[in-house]
Every structure is written in structure tokens, then in C-alpha cells.
Scaffold this active site. Structure first.
Site, short mmCIF file in Angstrom:
data_model
loop_
_atom_site.label_atom_id
_atom_site.label_comp_id
_atom_site.label_asym_id
_atom_site.label_seq_id
_atom_site.Cartn_x
_atom_site.Cartn_y
_atom_site.Cartn_z
N LYS A 40 1.14 -1.09 0.08
CA LYS A 40 -0.02 -0.21 0.04
C LYS A 40 1.21 1.07 -0.19
CE LYS A 40 -3.83 -2.47 2.21
NZ LYS A 40 -4.93 -2.64 0.78
N ASN A 43 2.32 1.15 -3.95
CA ASN A 43 1.40 2.11 -4.48
C ASN A 43 0.95 3.39 -4.54
OD1 ASN A 43 1.27 -0.70 -5.28
ND2 ASN A 43 -0.12 -0.82 -4.43
N ASN A 183 -12.78 2.11 4.30
CA ASN A 183 -14.10 1.96 3.99
C ASN A 183 -14.74 1.57 4.83
OD1 ASN A 183 -13.43 -1.12 4.46
ND2 ASN A 183 -12.50 -1.31 2.67
N GLY A 218 -18.23 5.66 -4.90
CA GLY A 218 -17.67 6.73 -4.89
C GLY A 218 -17.47 6.17 -3.16
N GLY A 244 -8.06 1.85 -3.90
CA GLY A 244 -7.94 2.74 -2.44
C GLY A 244 -5.84 3.34 -2.48
N ASP A 245 -5.55 2.74 -2.82
CA ASP A 245 -4.16 3.10 -2.67
C ASP A 245 -4.00 4.19 -3.43
OD1 ASP A 245 -2.71 1.55 -1.40
OD2 ASP A 245 -2.25 0.20 -2.88
O1 RIB Z 1 -3.49 -1.91 -1.93
C1 RIB Z 1 -3.41 -3.12 -2.69
C2 RIB Z 1 -2.48 -3.54 -1.75
O2 RIB Z 1 -2.25 -4.84 -0.48
C3 RIB Z 1 -0.83 -4.19 -3.09
O3 RIB Z 1 -0.30 -4.03 -3.81
C4 RIB Z 1 -0.90 -5.15 -1.66
O4 RIB Z 1 1.22 -5.29 -1.93
C5 RIB Z 1 -1.33 -5.25 -0.56
O5 RIB Z 1 -0.34 -4.51 0.12
#
Ligand code: RIB
Length: 299
Positions: A40, A43, A183, A218, A244-245
């Protein structure tokens, strides 16, 4: 240019694509396997960098074969990596992911992420002090989360806390966050509340402003006023991993334009992110976000 510090996890994602999820005890033949960079924290750092932010990553990798590739992937996206620590005799974080019908199931083994300490975050204090915001998630130790909230308070830098995966947090920690971005399920766990309670009531009870994600519907957001809905953007979902990231990164990058604009852009960015495979595959550049917003205005 927005300056961000991301404090969080870095994982190698081991992704299996299948027609459907297996039942307990069942063996299925999958369609495809790929290993892609994730976590996360990593990302969110990449999504923010693609959207034009200057990003420092505070994180940890192990001393295994994944470590180099994970760091190189971040550097290739323009993320500053001097606060990524190599932990000896430790594996890098991994996420075993199954994708079926655009949805996912994930098991994370934290590895080096579990060794990211308050001292590591403290080493990044100069970058924190000059940042516009800190983005943090919960795949790292709770002591490190608390220390980061307190360092940010001392340096007067707002924290956007993405409470995923969810754990209950003390209310005085939550008060230190500028926004929490759960969430519906995560908000209930975070507050120690009954998950069947109306999420709008939970948003009103939270001790800090909440931006609540609701997948394709949304996002709901609230500061002083009543919770408001920003509708999601309609796209064809291939893989929801990393949506989400992308949402959190975009929220942080565009927050200087005001909360409702930032939430709108974050919904657009998250929608684009699910249109390609892999957590980072669909993370958009600003022009793609603007194009989706313009398309919706014209529809
Ligand atoms: O939010 C997605 C991520 O959650 C993935 O890339 C995985 O590594 C987990 O950490």
C-alpha cells in the site's frame, strides 16, 4: 508541486488470475500468473508521483531477491528512495493475490515491513518537516504509526491515514490525523463500532474528518458539515487491486484545491486504476484524470 512523504509498506505482489475464487479445500486451474510491485505504501508513492507530486518513501525491504526490484521500481517512477531501509536476514513483504471477475482476495506477509521503526521515520524528519502532507497506511507496526502521527504533529504537517488493513486505534491517535480514509468495514473496526451501524452515523462519531470509500458507488466525505457523496465514475473493471491506494494518493496530491475537488479527482483516478491489471498498472497521469472528468461533464 505537492511534496509528500509516504510512510508504509512495500510488497511484491504474486497475482493469480482465475475465473472465480476457489471454495475452501478446492483446487482450481488458474488462467495467468504475474509478479508485480505493490504494497500500500509503495503503491501510494507511485500513484502520487504519476500525478505529479514530489514523493519521499519511508519504508523497508528485506535482503532477498525481491528487494532490489522493489526499490528500482519506485526509483523508476521518480520516488525518492533514500529512506527505504534494507533489513538483514529478513524477507521483503509479499502479497498473495487472487483476481477473479475484477475483484480480489489478498494475503499479506509483512516481512521487512514489520521492522519499519519509529527511528526510521525519525531519520526522515527533514523531509517530513518540509512536506505538504504525509500519507500512511497500516501494513507497518502500530508503534511506527503512532510515532509518525506525533512527529507530524510536532512538525505541523497534516497526515492522511488510510486505515487499511483495519485495526482499532485509540481515539487520541485519530485526532492527530487530518483525514482518515477507510472503507465502511474499516471505519467500523477503527472505531470499535458495530459494523451494521449506518456508516454516515459512524462518520459523524469519528474524532477526525473522514473520507469514506464505497467502491464503484464513489466516496463520502465530511469535515464540519453532513456527509456528502461524490459519485463514482463508470468504467470496466479488470482488477480492483490498488484502487484505494490511487484514491488516497490523488486525495493528497489535489487537497490544496479543496476537499470536494480532491475527492472528485480521487474518484476519477481510482476508477482509471481498475481498468488495467496489477496494483500499479492503471494508475493514471494527470491528463487521463482530466480527460475522464471532462468526459463525464459532457455526458
Ligand atoms: O492495496 C493493494 C495492496 O495491498 C497490494 O499491492 C498488496 O501488496 C497489499 O499490500
Amino acid at each position: 508541486m505537492t511534496r509528500l512523504v509516504v510512510v508504509g509498506s512495500i510488497n511484491m505482489d504474486l497475482v493469480t488470475v482465475a475465473q472465480r475464487f476457489p471454495a475452501s479445500g478446492e483446487t482450481l486451474l488458474g488462467e495467468r500468473f504475474l509478479s508485480v510491485h505493490g504494497g500500500k505504501g509503495g503503491n501510494q508513492a507511485v500513484a502520487a508521483a504519476r500525478l505529479g507530486a514530489d514523493v519521499h518513501m519511508v519504508g523497508a525491504v528485506g535482503d532477498d531477491g525481491f528487494a532490489h526490484a522493489l526499490c528500482d521500481a519506485l526509483v523508476a517512477e521518480g520516488v525518492h528512495s533514500q529512506h527505504i531501509t534494507r533489513i538483514r536476514d529478513c524477507s521483503s513483504g509479499t502479497a498473495t493475490i487472487t483476481v477473479a471477475g475484477g475483484e480480489n482476495q489478498i494475503i499479506v506477509v509483512p516481512g521487512a515491513n514489520a521492522r519499519l521503526s519509529a527511528a526510521h521515520v525519525n531519520q526522515a524528519r527533514p523531509e517530513i518537516a518540509s512536506a505538504d502532507a504525509i500519507l500512511m497506511q497500516m501494513e507497518i507496526p502500530l508503534e511506527t504509526i503512532e510515532a509518525t502521527l506525533r512527529i507530524a504533529q510536532q512538525e505541523r504537517v497534516p497526515v492522511i491515514l488510510n486505515p487499511a488493513p483495519a485495526q482499532r486505534l485509540p481515539s487520541d491517535w485519530l485526532k492527530l490525523a487530518r483525514y482518515v480514509t477507510p472503507n465502511q468495514h474499516e471505519l467500523a473496526v477503527l472505531l470499535g463500532a458495530d459494523p451494521s451501524e449506518d456508516f454516515r452515523d459512524l462518520m459523524r462519531q469519528a474524532p477526525c474528518p473522514v473520507v469514506l470509500t464505497r467502491g464503484a458507488e464513489g466516496a463520502w466525505f465530511r469535515e464540519e458539515e453532513e456527509p456528502q457523496l461524490q459519485r463514482g465514475f463508470h468504467v470496466e473493471a479488470i482488477d480492483s487491486t490498488g484502487a484505494g491506494d490511487t484514491f488516497n494518493a490523488a486525495l493528497a496530491v489535489f487537497l490544496h484545491e479543496g476537499l470536494s475537488i480532491a475527492v472528485r479527482k480521487a474518484c476519477a483516478a481510482a476508477a482509471l486504476s481498475v481498468t488495467r491489471m496489477g496494483a500499479r498498472g492503471g494508475m493514471p497521469h494527470p491528463a487521463e484524470v482530466e480527460a475522464l472528468l471532462a468526459r463525464q461533464r459532457n455526458e
